[in-house]
Design a protein around this motif. Sequence first.
Motif, PDB file in Angstrom:
ATOM      1  N   SER A  91       0.815  -1.211   0.000  1.00 17.50           N
ATOM      2  CA  SER A  91       0.000   0.000   0.000  1.00 17.50           C
ATOM      3  C   SER A  91       0.847   1.259   0.000  1.00 17.50           C
ATOM      4  O   SER A  91       1.921   1.325   0.594  1.00 17.50           O
ATOM      5  CB  SER A  91      -0.939  -0.007   1.225  1.00 17.50           C
ATOM      6  OG  SER A  91      -0.207  -0.172   2.420  1.00 17.50           O
TER       7      SER A  91
ATOM      8  N   ALA B 251      -0.319   5.167   0.908  1.00 17.78           N
ATOM      9  CA  ALA B 251      -1.534   5.617   1.588  1.00 17.78           C
ATOM     10  C   ALA B 251      -1.433   7.038   2.107  1.00 17.78           C
ATOM     11  O   ALA B 251      -0.338   7.594   2.243  1.00 17.78           O
ATOM     12  CB  ALA B 251      -1.796   4.676   2.770  1.00 17.78           C
TER      13      ALA B 251
ATOM     14  N   ASP C 269      -2.558   8.443   5.712  1.00 17.58           N
ATOM     15  CA  ASP C 269      -2.977   7.960   7.024  1.00 17.58           C
ATOM     16  C   ASP C 269      -3.492   9.104   7.891  1.00 17.58           C
ATOM     17  O   ASP C 269      -3.044  10.250   7.757  1.00 17.58           O
ATOM     18  CB  ASP C 269      -1.790   7.320   7.762  1.00 17.58           C
ATOM     19  CG  ASP C 269      -1.279   6.048   7.098  1.00 17.58           C
ATOM     20  OD1 ASP C 269      -2.049   5.404   6.359  1.00 17.58           O
ATOM     21  OD2 ASP C 269      -0.098   5.703   7.337  1.00 17.58           O
TER      22      ASP C 269
ATOM     23  N   GLY D   3       1.562   4.097   4.283  1.00 20.24           N
ATOM     24  CA  GLY D   3       1.393   2.898   3.475  1.00 20.24           C
ATOM     25  C   GLY D   3       2.592   2.001   3.665  1.00 20.24           C
ATOM     26  O   GLY D   3       3.722   2.463   3.863  1.00 20.24           O
TER      27      GLY D   3
ATOM     28  N   TRP E 206      -6.019   5.005   5.665  1.00 17.78           N
ATOM     29  CA  TRP E 206      -6.085   4.230   6.912  1.00 17.78           C
ATOM     30  C   TRP E 206      -6.029   5.198   8.092  1.00 17.78           C
ATOM     31  O   TRP E 206      -5.271   6.175   8.056  1.00 17.78           O
ATOM     32  CB  TRP E 206      -4.909   3.242   6.972  1.00 17.78           C
ATOM     33  CG  TRP E 206      -4.809   2.503   8.278  1.00 17.78           C
ATOM     34  CD1 TRP E 206      -5.536   1.408   8.667  1.00 17.78           C
ATOM     35  CD2 TRP E 206      -3.934   2.794   9.377  1.00 17.78           C
ATOM     36  NE1 TRP E 206      -5.173   1.012   9.929  1.00 17.78           N
ATOM     37  CE2 TRP E 206      -4.184   1.845  10.383  1.00 17.78           C
ATOM     38  CE3 TRP E 206      -2.963   3.772   9.609  1.00 17.78           C
ATOM     39  CZ2 TRP E 206      -3.505   1.847  11.604  1.00 17.78           C
ATOM     40  CZ3 TRP E 206      -2.282   3.773  10.829  1.00 17.78           C
ATOM     41  CH2 TRP E 206      -2.553   2.810  11.800  1.00 17.78           C
TER      42      TRP E 206
ATOM     43  N   ARG F  18      -2.851  -0.516  19.268  1.00 17.50           N
ATOM     44  CA  ARG F  18      -3.553   0.518  18.516  1.00 17.50           C
ATOM     45  C   ARG F  18      -4.910   0.010  18.061  1.00 17.50           C
ATOM     46  O   ARG F  18      -5.142  -1.188  17.956  1.00 17.50           O
ATOM     47  CB  ARG F  18      -2.727   0.997  17.330  1.00 17.50           C
ATOM     48  CG  ARG F  18      -2.699   0.002  16.195  1.00 17.50           C
ATOM     49  CD  ARG F  18      -1.883   0.543  15.023  1.00 17.50           C
ATOM     50  NE  ARG F  18      -1.779  -0.463  13.992  1.00 17.50           N
ATOM     51  CZ  ARG F  18      -0.813  -0.504  13.090  1.00 17.50           C
ATOM     52  NH1 ARG F  18       0.146   0.391  13.098  1.00 17.50           N
ATOM     53  NH2 ARG F  18      -0.798  -1.440  12.175  1.00 17.50           N
TER      54      ARG F  18
ATOM     55  N   ASN G 270       2.241  -5.504   3.184  1.00 21.20           N
ATOM     56  CA  ASN G 270       0.866  -5.607   3.608  1.00 21.20           C
ATOM     57  C   ASN G 270      -0.104  -5.084   2.551  1.00 21.20           C
ATOM     58  O   ASN G 270      -0.126  -3.896   2.253  1.00 21.20           O
ATOM     59  CB  ASN G 270       0.755  -4.789   4.897  1.00 21.20           C
ATOM     60  CG  ASN G 270      -0.604  -4.850   5.488  1.00 21.20           C
ATOM     61  OD1 ASN G 270      -1.384  -5.738   5.180  1.00 21.20           O
ATOM     62  ND2 ASN G 270      -0.896  -3.898   6.343  1.00 21.20           N
TER      63      ASN G 270
ATOM     64  N   MET H 268      -1.516  -8.257   7.878  1.00 18.86           N
ATOM     65  CA  MET H 268      -2.041  -7.747   9.144  1.00 18.86           C
ATOM     66  C   MET H 268      -3.441  -8.303   9.420  1.00 18.86           C
ATOM     67  O   MET H 268      -4.038  -8.965   8.563  1.00 18.86           O
ATOM     68  CB  MET H 268      -1.976  -6.224   9.212  1.00 18.86           C
ATOM     69  CG  MET H 268      -3.010  -5.478   8.442  1.00 18.86           C
ATOM     70  SD  MET H 268      -2.576  -3.712   8.345  1.00 18.86           S
ATOM     71  CE  MET H 268      -3.040  -3.124   9.971  1.00 18.86           C
TER      72      MET H 268
ATOM     73  N   TRP I 295      -6.400  -8.641   6.937  1.00 18.96           N
ATOM     74  CA  TRP I 295      -6.382  -9.688   5.902  1.00 18.96           C
ATOM     75  C   TRP I 295      -6.467 -11.074   6.514  1.00 18.96           C
ATOM     76  O   TRP I 295      -7.040 -11.989   5.911  1.00 18.96           O
ATOM     77  CB  TRP I 295      -5.124  -9.561   5.029  1.00 18.96           C
ATOM     78  CG  TRP I 295      -4.999  -8.189   4.433  1.00 18.96           C
ATOM     79  CD1 TRP I 295      -4.043  -7.257   4.710  1.00 18.96           C
ATOM     80  CD2 TRP I 295      -5.888  -7.576   3.488  1.00 18.96           C
ATOM     81  NE1 TRP I 295      -4.276  -6.106   4.000  1.00 18.96           N
ATOM     82  CE2 TRP I 295      -5.393  -6.272   3.235  1.00 18.96           C
ATOM     83  CE3 TRP I 295      -7.047  -7.985   2.831  1.00 18.96           C
ATOM     84  CZ2 TRP I 295      -6.025  -5.393   2.357  1.00 18.96           C
ATOM     85  CZ3 TRP I 295      -7.672  -7.114   1.962  1.00 18.96           C
ATOM     86  CH2 TRP I 295      -7.167  -5.842   1.732  1.00 18.96           C
TER      87      TRP I 295
ATOM     88  N   GLY J  31       4.114   2.351  10.840  1.00 21.02           N
ATOM     89  CA  GLY J  31       5.096   2.005   9.817  1.00 21.02           C
ATOM     90  C   GLY J  31       6.346   1.332  10.354  1.00 21.02           C
ATOM     91  O   GLY J  31       7.226   0.954   9.569  1.00 21.02           O
TER      92      GLY J  31
ATOM     93  N   GLY K 108       6.792  -1.615  11.515  1.00 20.28           N
ATOM     94  CA  GLY K 108       6.929  -2.982  10.986  1.00 20.28           C
ATOM     95  C   GLY K 108       7.401  -2.985   9.546  1.00 20.28           C
ATOM     96  O   GLY K 108       8.258  -3.783   9.151  1.00 20.28           O
ATOM     97  N   ASP K 109       6.875  -2.084   8.755  1.00 15.61           N
ATOM     98  CA  ASP K 109       7.260  -2.009   7.339  1.00 15.61           C
ATOM     99  C   ASP K 109       8.693  -1.504   7.207  1.00 15.61           C
ATOM    100  O   ASP K 109       9.442  -1.927   6.319  1.00 15.61           O
ATOM    101  CB  ASP K 109       6.323  -1.055   6.585  1.00 15.61           C
ATOM    102  CG  ASP K 109       4.882  -1.356   6.926  1.00 15.61           C
ATOM    103  OD1 ASP K 109       4.483  -2.516   6.790  1.00 15.61           O
ATOM    104  OD2 ASP K 109       4.170  -0.427   7.358  1.00 15.61           O
TER     105      ASP K 109
HETATM  106  P1  AMP Z   1       2.571  -0.845  10.450  1.00 18.28           P
HETATM  107  O1  AMP Z   1       2.507   0.234  11.497  1.00 18.28           O
HETATM  108  O2  AMP Z   1       3.964  -1.263  10.117  1.00 18.28           O
HETATM  109  O3  AMP Z   1       1.668  -1.992  10.760  1.00 18.28           O
HETATM  110  O4  AMP Z   1       2.013  -0.225   9.086  1.00 18.28           O
HETATM  111  C1  AMP Z   1       1.137   0.848   9.047  1.00 18.28           C
HETATM  112  C2  AMP Z   1       0.871   1.208   7.605  1.00 18.28           C
HETATM  113  O5  AMP Z   1       0.097   0.161   6.998  1.00 18.28           O
HETATM  114  C3  AMP Z   1       0.071   2.486   7.482  1.00 18.28           C
HETATM  115  O6  AMP Z   1       0.857   3.483   6.866  1.00 18.28           O
HETATM  116  C4  AMP Z   1      -1.162   2.104   6.666  1.00 18.28           C
HETATM  117  O7  AMP Z   1      -1.399   2.979   5.587  1.00 18.28           O
HETATM  118  C5  AMP Z   1      -0.891   0.709   6.163  1.00 18.28           C
HETATM  119  N1  AMP Z   1      -2.086  -0.146   6.292  1.00 18.28           N
HETATM  120  C6  AMP Z   1      -2.976  -0.179   7.314  1.00 18.28           C
HETATM  121  N2  AMP Z   1      -3.938  -1.096   7.086  1.00 18.28           N
HETATM  122  C7  AMP Z   1      -3.661  -1.679   5.900  1.00 18.28           C
HETATM  123  C8  AMP Z   1      -4.291  -2.708   5.110  1.00 18.28           C
HETATM  124  N3  AMP Z   1      -5.401  -3.330   5.519  1.00 18.28           N
HETATM  125  N4  AMP Z   1      -3.697  -3.044   3.927  1.00 18.28           N
HETATM  126  C9  AMP Z   1      -2.569  -2.426   3.517  1.00 18.28           C
HETATM  127  N5  AMP Z   1      -1.933  -1.454   4.210  1.00 18.28           N
HETATM  128  C10 AMP Z   1      -2.471  -1.070   5.388  1.00 18.28           C
END
Ligand code: AMP
Length: 310
Positions: free
Chosen positions: A11, A13, A15, A30, A84, A95, A126, A150, A153, A235, A237-238
């Motif tokens: 994604s 995004a 937020d 995202g 999101w 959260r 994700n 996450m 899904w 973010g 985790g990403d």
């Molecule tokens: P994290 O904090 O690493 O879990 O990631 C947060 C990011 O995940 C945010 O910037 C969101 O835009 C994105 N996000 C949240 N929910 C989803 C989802 N269902 N699918 C894809 N991306 C998502």
Amino acid sequence: MTKSPLLVVGSVAYDDVETPHGHRPNQLGGAATYFSVAASFFVRPHLVGVVGRDFHERDRALLAERGVDLAGLETDATQDTFRWGGRYHENMNDRTTLFTYLNAFQSFRPKVPPAIQHVPYVFLANIDPVLQHEVLGQMRKPHFVGLDTMNFWIGGKRDELIAVLRQVDGLVINDEEGRLLTDRRSVLAMGKELQSLGPKTVIIKRGEYGAVLLCHDDVFTVPAVPLDQVLDPTGAGDTFAGGFMGWLARTGDLSPENVRRAVVIGSVMASFCVEGFGLERLLAVRQDEVAARYERLLRYAHIPHAGELS
Ligand code: AMP
């Protein structure tokens, strides 16, 4: 541009984030955004995803300036960008998701540009597991495929997720999501069960408590970098995954020792992410700060002349 060994799909995004330290609506985020900014410290990642008609040119420029290849980032002129909203609790580890609007991702069919279908390192960040699967189907024999997901899904597309998990080498997941997938509480039992679903490299992230890696038979734990202040964990985790995959792609070395190193780098990159809102801290980090924090984290976990207990 030079061909990079790393591709991410996920994604991009806007937020709406609330933490005990402030509220930021319309923050660039995202999973693929955080991932590629973190990975850009090590390689020039290719990004596949979609944004909508409201996506700002300055945000596209910001990613391009980091060396992220956006040839695979489509714009859907009929939809808005994925949105999101989330609120963090006082402890900053938990959260609540306030809303998820898929928008442009609703009708998105990913197309990996032919020039990057041979990329050896692929990360399915994700996003809908159906889209993760479609991307994988377009790749030509990648060396290492990682995946993140996450609760959204795991709850909504469990079977599709299990199907794509069978085809990946690495899974990066947080402990709460691991519990939803396996019903196991103990981290080692959870990790082994996740390995039995497909990926032989499993990383379970535990927020401020660090992460546990299972790589075939090897088990490794890495602490989170102790910090004075956490402003926004979004973010993290990403960003962890971007550091981890960025290092593997840069070195091309999948030995257990180097996978351990990659996990430490993931932890270091995530620690920068949470020190500011959105991407603001991560974008200001210098290469020498990454190296210094890596050394610091190794020192935190090191006992000179540890000796034996008997
Ligand atoms: P994290 O904090 O690493 O879990 O990631 C947060 C990011 O995940 C945010 O910037 C969101 O835009 C994105 N996000 C949240 N929910 C989803 C989802 N269902 N699918 C894809 N991306 C998502």
